[in-house]
Design a protein around this motif. Structure first.
Motif, PDB file in Angstrom:
ATOM      1  N   ASN A   1       0.859  -1.178   0.000  1.00 13.37           N
ATOM      2  CA  ASN A   1       0.000   0.000   0.000  1.00 13.37           C
ATOM      3  C   ASN A   1       0.898   1.231   0.000  1.00 13.37           C
ATOM      4  O   ASN A   1       1.499   1.570   1.016  1.00 13.37           O
ATOM      5  N   TYR A   2       0.988   1.866  -1.130  1.00 15.94           N
ATOM      6  CA  TYR A   2       1.904   3.002  -1.263  1.00 15.94           C
ATOM      7  C   TYR A   2       1.426   4.240  -0.510  1.00 15.94           C
ATOM      8  O   TYR A   2       2.165   5.199  -0.348  1.00 15.94           O
ATOM      9  N   GLY A   3       0.182   4.226  -0.057  1.00 14.88           N
ATOM     10  CA  GLY A   3      -0.373   5.423   0.570  1.00 14.88           C
ATOM     11  C   GLY A   3      -0.034   5.593   2.031  1.00 14.88           C
ATOM     12  O   GLY A   3      -0.280   6.663   2.585  1.00 14.88           O
ATOM     13  N   VAL A   4       0.490   4.545   2.687  1.00 10.39           N
ATOM     14  CA  VAL A   4       0.656   4.610   4.135  1.00 10.39           C
ATOM     15  C   VAL A   4       2.108   4.373   4.541  1.00 10.39           C
ATOM     16  O   VAL A   4       2.960   4.082   3.711  1.00 10.39           O
ATOM     17  N   ASP A   5       2.351   4.481   5.843  1.00 12.15           N
ATOM     18  CA  ASP A   5       3.702   4.289   6.367  1.00 12.15           C
ATOM     19  C   ASP A   5       4.157   2.844   6.220  1.00 12.15           C
ATOM     20  O   ASP A   5       3.351   1.916   6.144  1.00 12.15           O
ATOM     21  N   GLU A   6       5.457   2.672   6.237  1.00 11.53           N
ATOM     22  CA  GLU A   6       6.037   1.347   6.061  1.00 11.53           C
ATOM     23  C   GLU A   6       5.544   0.356   7.122  1.00 11.53           C
ATOM     24  O   GLU A   6       5.301  -0.813   6.826  1.00 11.53           O
ATOM     25  N   ILE A   7       5.349   0.808   8.360  1.00 13.03           N
ATOM     26  CA  ILE A   7       4.945  -0.108   9.423  1.00 13.03           C
ATOM     27  C   ILE A   7       3.543  -0.663   9.209  1.00 13.03           C
ATOM     28  O   ILE A   7       3.160  -1.650   9.842  1.00 13.03           O
ATOM     29  N   TYR A   8       2.761  -0.043   8.324  1.00 12.53           N
ATOM     30  CA  TYR A   8       1.416  -0.542   8.015  1.00 12.53           C
ATOM     31  C   TYR A   8       1.390  -1.348   6.726  1.00 12.53           C
ATOM     32  O   TYR A   8       0.335  -1.524   6.117  1.00 12.53           O
ATOM     33  N   GLY A   9       2.557  -1.803   6.306  1.00 12.22           N
ATOM     34  CA  GLY A   9       2.618  -2.554   5.067  1.00 12.22           C
ATOM     35  C   GLY A   9       2.742  -1.664   3.853  1.00 12.22           C
ATOM     36  O   GLY A   9       2.456  -2.089   2.731  1.00 12.22           O
ATOM     37  N   GLY A  10       3.173  -0.430   4.085  1.00 10.26           N
ATOM     38  CA  GLY A  10       3.292   0.514   2.985  1.00 10.26           C
ATOM     39  C   GLY A  10       4.716   0.611   2.469  1.00 10.26           C
ATOM     40  O   GLY A  10       5.598  -0.173   2.827  1.00 10.26           O
ATOM     41  N   ALA A  11       4.930   1.600   1.619  1.00 14.20           N
ATOM     42  CA  ALA A  11       6.259   1.856   1.072  1.00 14.20           C
ATOM     43  C   ALA A  11       7.073   2.660   2.082  1.00 14.20           C
ATOM     44  O   ALA A  11       6.597   3.007   3.163  1.00 14.20           O
ATOM     45  N   ALA A  12       8.291   2.975   1.711  1.00 10.54           N
ATOM     46  CA  ALA A  12       9.172   3.721   2.604  1.00 10.54           C
ATOM     47  C   ALA A  12       8.930   5.223   2.520  1.00 10.54           C
ATOM     48  O   ALA A  12       9.695   6.007   3.059  1.00 10.54           O
ATOM     49  N   GLY A  13       7.862   5.631   1.851  1.00  9.06           N
ATOM     50  CA  GLY A  13       7.557   7.045   1.717  1.00  9.06           C
ATOM     51  C   GLY A  13       8.178   7.635   0.464  1.00  9.06           C
ATOM     52  O   GLY A  13       8.929   6.979  -0.257  1.00  9.06           O
ATOM     53  N   PHE A  14       7.849   8.881   0.209  1.00 12.85           N
ATOM     54  CA  PHE A  14       8.287   9.558  -1.017  1.00 12.85           C
ATOM     55  C   PHE A  14       8.721  10.977  -0.673  1.00 12.85           C
ATOM     56  O   PHE A  14       8.112  11.625   0.174  1.00 12.85           O
ATOM     57  N   GLN A  15       9.760  11.448  -1.333  1.00 15.39           N
ATOM     58  CA  GLN A  15      10.099  12.853  -1.193  1.00 15.39           C
ATOM     59  C   GLN A  15       8.911  13.690  -1.659  1.00 15.39           C
ATOM     60  O   GLN A  15       8.340  13.421  -2.717  1.00 15.39           O
ATOM     61  N   VAL A  16       8.550  14.700  -0.887  1.00 17.42           N
ATOM     62  CA  VAL A  16       7.294  15.416  -1.146  1.00 17.42           C
ATOM     63  C   VAL A  16       7.470  16.711  -1.934  1.00 17.42           C
ATOM     64  O   VAL A  16       6.497  17.372  -2.284  1.00 17.42           O
ATOM     65  N   GLY A  17       8.712  17.092  -2.207  1.00 19.60           N
ATOM     66  CA  GLY A  17       8.925  18.296  -3.002  1.00 19.60           C
ATOM     67  C   GLY A  17       8.281  19.513  -2.346  1.00 19.60           C
ATOM     68  O   GLY A  17       8.223  19.642  -1.126  1.00 19.60           O
ATOM     69  N   SER A  18       7.773  20.399  -3.184  1.00 19.03           N
ATOM     70  CA  SER A  18       7.273  21.686  -2.700  1.00 19.03           C
ATOM     71  C   SER A  18       5.968  21.588  -1.924  1.00 19.03           C
ATOM     72  O   SER A  18       5.494  22.604  -1.400  1.00 19.03           O
ATOM     73  N   THR A  19       5.371  20.401  -1.833  1.00 16.63           N
ATOM     74  CA  THR A  19       4.187  20.285  -0.988  1.00 16.63           C
ATOM     75  C   THR A  19       4.548  20.422   0.495  1.00 16.63           C
ATOM     76  O   THR A  19       3.649  20.512   1.338  1.00 16.63           O
ATOM     77  N   PHE A  20       5.845  20.479   0.816  1.00 17.10           N
ATOM     78  CA  PHE A  20       6.245  20.760   2.198  1.00 17.10           C
ATOM     79  C   PHE A  20       6.168  22.252   2.522  1.00 17.10           C
ATOM     80  O   PHE A  20       6.104  22.645   3.685  1.00 17.10           O
ATOM     81  N   LYS A  21       6.169  23.089   1.508  1.00 15.24           N
ATOM     82  CA  LYS A  21       6.246  24.532   1.731  1.00 15.24           C
ATOM     83  C   LYS A  21       5.108  25.088   2.600  1.00 15.24           C
ATOM     84  O   LYS A  21       5.344  26.018   3.392  1.00 15.24           O
ATOM     85  N   PRO A  22       3.863  24.593   2.492  1.00 17.70           N
ATOM     86  CA  PRO A  22       2.825  25.127   3.378  1.00 17.70           C
ATOM     87  C   PRO A  22       3.113  24.964   4.863  1.00 17.70           C
ATOM     88  O   PRO A  22       2.644  25.765   5.683  1.00 17.70           O
ATOM     89  N   SER A 115       9.258   6.197   6.960  1.00 18.99           N
ATOM     90  CA  SER A 115      10.220   5.148   7.253  1.00 18.99           C
ATOM     91  C   SER A 115      11.539   5.802   7.618  1.00 18.99           C
ATOM     92  O   SER A 115      11.800   6.950   7.232  1.00 18.99           O
ATOM     93  N   THR A 116      12.358   5.084   8.361  1.00 18.36           N
ATOM     94  CA  THR A 116      13.700   5.594   8.637  1.00 18.36           C
ATOM     95  C   THR A 116      14.686   5.178   7.556  1.00 18.36           C
ATOM     96  O   THR A 116      15.819   5.651   7.531  1.00 18.36           O
ATOM     97  N   ARG A 117      14.247   4.309   6.649  1.00 20.98           N
ATOM     98  CA  ARG A 117      15.147   3.867   5.577  1.00 20.98           C
ATOM     99  C   ARG A 117      15.459   5.040   4.656  1.00 20.98           C
ATOM    100  O   ARG A 117      14.579   5.734   4.178  1.00 20.98           O
ATOM    101  N   GLY A 118      16.713   5.235   4.393  1.00 22.24           N
ATOM    102  CA  GLY A 118      17.114   6.281   3.466  1.00 22.24           C
ATOM    103  C   GLY A 118      17.207   7.662   4.080  1.00 22.24           C
ATOM    104  O   GLY A 118      17.638   8.603   3.415  1.00 22.24           O
ATOM    105  N   ALA A 119      16.783   7.815   5.342  1.00 19.58           N
ATOM    106  CA  ALA A 119      16.864   9.124   5.984  1.00 19.58           C
ATOM    107  C   ALA A 119      18.315   9.429   6.345  1.00 19.58           C
ATOM    108  O   ALA A 119      19.030   8.579   6.872  1.00 19.58           O
ATOM    109  N   ASP A 120      18.751  10.624   6.052  1.00 23.66           N
ATOM    110  CA  ASP A 120      20.125  11.036   6.310  1.00 23.66           C
ATOM    111  C   ASP A 120      20.297  11.326   7.805  1.00 23.66           C
ATOM    112  O   ASP A 120      19.691  12.274   8.329  1.00 23.66           O
ATOM    113  N   PRO A 121      21.098  10.556   8.517  1.00 23.57           N
ATOM    114  CA  PRO A 121      21.253  10.792   9.955  1.00 23.57           C
ATOM    115  C   PRO A 121      21.852  12.148  10.277  1.00 23.57           C
ATOM    116  O   PRO A 121      21.663  12.669  11.383  1.00 23.57           O
TER     117      PRO A 121
END
Length: 243
Positions: A1-22, A115-121
């Motif tokens: 399920n690409y829509g939810v967090d990894e712990i719910y059987g989802g993907a590792a998330g997606f970079q959100v681009g400019s949708t973070f600006k709000p 997800s914590t996978r791929g996150a830059d420490p």
């Protein structure tokens, strides 16, 4: 399920681009800065020390930023920087805020990593966390962190609900074979997770995305607002919004 967090059987998330600006704009308005305040839209080279986190300058080196969409005039209002999605202007906006406060504002709206996978420490103080947003990387402003679509939709719902945050609830009711409904725990909403006036201000800017900005001509038949977002080479292409 690409829509939810990894712990719910989802993907590792997606970079959100400019949708973070709000979320950055929410903190901007929270600090009593205006939609029509002028910021610098053409500074492409930044130093880590141009930004602060928890009151201290960042220690990263020099880096360059470019615009994915929208022009970057030397003077531009925070409003136009939002609906035209001007990266350079948003870096200036972020330089006038504190990254720890930006992170706290986003967290109050329910934003967290998928997800914590791929996150830059190096972007975190201490260990990488699913509940704490990073505070050490200016790239967060432009949406470099991996977040699920469910989280983004729900955070924007906080804006549409005039600042009230409600955690997403997948189950509305459970009925057993005897048609008896099970008792579910109440959804624990947080009223004024952000100021209602601030939420209205961000929604006001979000409406302009449809009428003047990067989603012009794509409006719905209902009053609506939101934000577009792309990542490098348009690998991720987003729209998050509300009616």
């Amino acid at each position: 399920n690409y829509g939810v967090d990894e712990i719910y059987g989802g993907a590792a998330g997606f970079q959100v681009g400019s949708t973070f600006k709000p979320f950055v704009l929410t903190e901007w308005l929270t600090r009593n800065k205006g939609l029509y305040t002028n910021v610098t839209g053409d500074q492409s080279t930044w130093r880590g020390s141009d930004f602060t986190a928890c009151g201290a300058p960042l220690t990263q080196g020099t880096f360059k930023v470019s615009n994915s969409e929208g022009s970057g005039p030397s003077s531009i209002t925070a409003m136009q920087a939002t609906f035209d999605s001007v990266n350079l202007a948003y870096m200036d906006i972020a330089s006038r805020l504190d990254f720890c406060n930006i992170a706290k504002t986003a967290e109050a709206m329910g934003v967290h990593l998928a997800s914590t996978r791929g996150a830059d420490p190096d972007c975190f103080t201490g260990e990488v966390s699913l509940t704490k947003m990073p505070t050490q990387c200016p790239s967060m402003v432009l949406g470099s962190m991996v977040i699920s679509p469910m989280t983004m939709a729900n955070a924007y719902a906080t804006l549409a609900a005039e600042g009230t945050y409600c955690p997403p609830t997948a189950v509305l009711s459970i009925t057993d074979r005897a048609q008896k409904k099970a008792t579910l725990g109440a959804t624990k909403c947080v009223k004024d997770a952000i100021s209602p006036d601030v939420a209205r201000g961000v929604v006001f800017a979000g409406k302009r995305v449809f009428t003047e900005g990067t989603a012009i001509g794509q409006g719905l038949k209902w009053p609506a607002g939101g934000k577009t977002g792309t990542t490098d080479n348009s690998v991720r292409t987003w729209f998050v919004g509300y009616t």
